[in-house]
Write a protein that holds these residues in place. Structure first.
Motif, PDB file in Angstrom:
ATOM      1  N   ARG A  91       0.851  -1.197   0.000  1.00  0.00           N
ATOM      2  CA  ARG A  91       0.000   0.000   0.000  1.00  0.00           C
ATOM      3  C   ARG A  91       0.880   1.238   0.000  1.00  0.00           C
ATOM      4  N   VAL A 151      -4.318   6.768  -2.293  1.00  0.00           N
ATOM      5  CA  VAL A 151      -3.772   5.500  -1.839  1.00  0.00           C
ATOM      6  C   VAL A 151      -3.750   4.560  -3.041  1.00  0.00           C
ATOM      7  N   ILE A 152      -2.646   3.849  -3.193  1.00  0.00           N
ATOM      8  CA  ILE A 152      -2.483   2.956  -4.338  1.00  0.00           C
ATOM      9  C   ILE A 152      -2.099   1.578  -3.802  1.00  0.00           C
ATOM     10  N   ASP A 153      -2.963   0.596  -4.026  1.00  0.00           N
ATOM     11  CA  ASP A 153      -2.681  -0.774  -3.601  1.00  0.00           C
ATOM     12  C   ASP A 153      -2.119  -1.537  -4.793  1.00  0.00           C
ATOM     13  N   LEU A 154      -0.954  -2.145  -4.587  1.00  0.00           N
ATOM     14  CA  LEU A 154      -0.268  -2.842  -5.669  1.00  0.00           C
ATOM     15  C   LEU A 154      -0.126  -4.318  -5.326  1.00  0.00           C
ATOM     16  N   GLU A 155      -0.391  -5.164  -6.293  1.00  0.00           N
ATOM     17  CA  GLU A 155      -0.136  -6.604  -6.138  1.00  0.00           C
ATOM     18  C   GLU A 155       1.093  -6.922  -6.977  1.00  0.00           C
TER      19      GLU A 155
END
Lengths: 79, 79
Positions: free
Chosen positions: B4, B41-45
């Motif tokens: 995150r 907010v940037i959620d990265l997988e």
């Protein structure tokens, strides 16, 4: 009392902003980025002194203004 | 590995979005809201399996794309 509200699109809701970031990261040479979801974060400074009351007010703010609960989910936490 | 990234305007940088939210909350009857700051907010997988490597890559992504470090600060954390 400081609260942090995080608002994200619900799973299954198309996130064109996140997709754009994923493509841009790939173009910059970052490999193995499987998915990107973008949301917003809102930090609030409240006059409340009771954490439970502040959290309850934060949730009410989300329901009434900060989030569109049809397509977004939110989390409220004390900072 | 899920990361995150939280990007906020630096202190002292005018935040018109946050101000608009503060005014709207006041208009809805929420009193005692002293300040509001809005960020993203940037959620990265990521395919990384090593937490340290993932965090380092996340910070590199912020420097190169996700944040404008002149006016924004960022935090990267493992979810």
């Amino acid at each position: 009392m400081r609260l942090r509200v995080t608002v994200m699109l619900r799973q299954g809701v198309l996130d064109p902003q996140g997709e754009a970031v994923r493509h841009a990261l790939g173009a910059l040479g970052f490999t193995g980025v499987r998915s990107v979801r973008q949301g917003k974060v809102i930090d609030l400074e409240l006059s409340d002194t009771d954490p439970e009351a502040a959290l309850a007010r934060g949730r009410e703010m989300c329901e009434k203004l900060l989030a569109n609960t049809v397509i977004e989910r939110y989390e409220v936490e004390i900072l």
